[in-house]
Design a protein around this motif. Sequence first.
Motif, short mmCIF file in Angstrom:
data_model
loop_
_atom_site.label_atom_id
_atom_site.label_comp_id
_atom_site.label_asym_id
_atom_site.label_seq_id
_atom_site.Cartn_x
_atom_site.Cartn_y
_atom_site.Cartn_z
N ASP A 185 -30.13 -22.54 4.19
CA ASP A 185 -29.74 -23.30 5.15
C ASP A 185 -31.62 -23.63 5.64
OD1 ASP A 185 -28.36 -24.56 8.22
OD2 ASP A 185 -30.22 -23.48 8.79
N THR A 186 -32.16 -22.61 6.09
CA THR A 186 -33.67 -22.48 6.14
C THR A 186 -35.03 -22.72 4.93
OG1 THR A 186 -32.90 -21.55 8.35
CG2 THR A 186 -34.82 -21.22 8.01
N THR A 206 -28.27 -18.39 4.87
CA THR A 206 -29.75 -18.15 6.00
C THR A 206 -30.74 -18.76 4.74
OG1 THR A 206 -28.86 -16.45 7.73
CG2 THR A 206 -31.36 -16.95 7.68
N SER A 234 -30.83 -23.56 13.59
CA SER A 234 -30.79 -23.84 12.52
C SER A 234 -29.63 -22.49 11.87
CB SER A 234 -31.77 -24.04 11.64
OG SER A 234 -31.63 -24.74 10.76
N ASN A 235 -30.21 -21.13 11.55
CA ASN A 235 -29.41 -21.46 10.61
C ASN A 235 -28.72 -19.94 11.05
OD1 ASN A 235 -30.72 -18.26 11.21
ND2 ASN A 235 -32.48 -19.01 10.13
N ASN A 252 -30.78 -28.93 11.62
CA ASN A 252 -31.42 -29.27 9.80
C ASN A 252 -32.63 -30.65 10.62
OD1 ASN A 252 -29.36 -26.96 9.20
ND2 ASN A 252 -30.74 -26.72 7.78
N MET A 254 -40.22 -20.67 10.97
CA MET A 254 -38.83 -20.76 11.21
C MET A 254 -38.60 -19.89 9.71
SD MET A 254 -38.45 -24.95 11.78
CE MET A 254 -36.50 -24.89 11.24
N TRP A 255 -39.79 -20.49 8.26
CA TRP A 255 -39.43 -19.45 7.41
C TRP A 255 -39.39 -18.13 7.67
CZ3 TRP A 255 -44.15 -21.85 4.89
CH2 TRP A 255 -43.86 -23.69 3.84
N CYS A 259 -33.94 -27.01 5.91
CA CYS A 259 -34.60 -26.57 6.93
C CYS A 259 -36.73 -27.61 6.54
CB CYS A 259 -35.08 -25.85 7.53
SG CYS A 259 -33.80 -25.78 8.86
N GLY A 297 -35.44 -22.12 14.25
CA GLY A 297 -35.41 -21.54 12.93
C GLY A 297 -33.89 -21.11 13.45
N ALA A 346 -36.33 -17.04 9.14
CA ALA A 346 -35.50 -16.80 8.15
C ALA A 346 -35.19 -15.84 7.55
CB ALA A 346 -35.52 -17.86 7.16
#
Length: 453
Positions: free
Chosen positions: A308-309, A305, A274-275, A84, A103-104, A313, A271, A107
């Motif tokens: 986190d993102t 998720t 991270s998640n 993150n 990244m979005w 993030c 992404g 997620a």
Amino acid sequence: MEALQEYLNVVSAWVWGPYMLLLLVGTGVYLTFRLLFLQFRLLPFALKQAFWPHKGAKDGSQEGDISHFAALMTALSATIGTGNIAGVATAVVAGGPGAVFWMWITAIFGMATKYAEGILAVKYRTTNSKGEMSGGPMYYIEKGLNWKWLAIAFALFGTLASFGIGSSVQSNSVAQSITTSFAIPGWITGIVLTVLTAIVILGGIKSIARASSLIVPFMAIFYVLGGLIIIGLHLDLLGKAFTLILTDAFTGQAVAGGAIGTVIRYGVARGVFSNEAGMGSAPIAAAAAKTDHPARQALVSMTGTFLDTIIVCSITGLVLVIGYIMAGNSFEGQSGAALTTVFFNKLMPGPGGWIVTFGLIFFAYSTILGWCYYGEKCAAYLLGEWFVLPYRVIYVASVMLGTVVSLDLVWLAADTFNGLMAIPNLIALLLLSGVVASETRDFLEKRKSGELY
């Protein structure tokens, strides 16, 4: 040793290459359509299940070891980590500000993947010899697909990955951060961290869940509030930051040669890293939850998720893009955690740098706790419940080791095994998607009839 490192480089490049990333995101897209965009329709309800327990969650009648909230915090303790802070910075530097957009997207579809993992984890979980719940990909692969060999492969990859990405790599990050900020030798940090880790993990999942339920909310709120204050101090640049993220996502102007593929690749890769949607780690914690239906815990898992993102993030990404704009569209030659520290400190001199430093410490420590549970469940599947205590002892020792040795090869190996975990898990998710859809319909129908609340 050099030959081994070259071999692992080749394997890691394939594991985290475009085909794997396409499979990870593609699985999420497929599940999203099969579940009729459930992550959009039921997100408010899912968040309510996670943070405001329903009346049946407290009466002790439901099977499981820990609450929905504790299971979510245990999973988040492993996913909200250095990715993150350092991972987002790596993505933005390598792929440009547009990487945040991808990244979005990752997620959004990853929420459907995490939901499917949660349903299968609870449906196919079992009770071990100690009366505790055991579940995760190895169990739904074996019981759902009847492919024992593939379940063993997942458990083996998970066990090996835990000693790297879960313990030694994380403790090394903590030691380096404390040495840089406070000039405290790594071995001293190692002793303290090892003792703190042992105290928690030797108590098993309930002890880990209690610690995670305290640490994760605190560290997430602390980091998010710090980021929001920085964004608030530079509110005039927020609109420009969003515009740059959206335009760069489809043009790649911030990357040499306008390589849109590079923007997408790094946004998706960071992404997923991270998640951990699709990696198969989080459902191991979900299987321990007290719940009246697999879908209820799956909805709670899905929120991980999102938190986190989409939340944590995004804070890092927006601060970095605002800093990028203020620096004249430059990252000033920095990357990773160093870039995040520099920009946080520049945008809020003094406290900004401390937010990142303490964030890294708490994020890494919580990851150590969460991954111990994942690793011990994988190890127990392979060798039996008798191996849990020896595993915990070895795991604690690897925490100390990580603070005093160079970990280039360990990091590479851990990264590779972490990626390899996804292959058996994604196969199971795709082949068992009919079970996921059936359990979802059953849950929604029972809620509609009043049988479930």
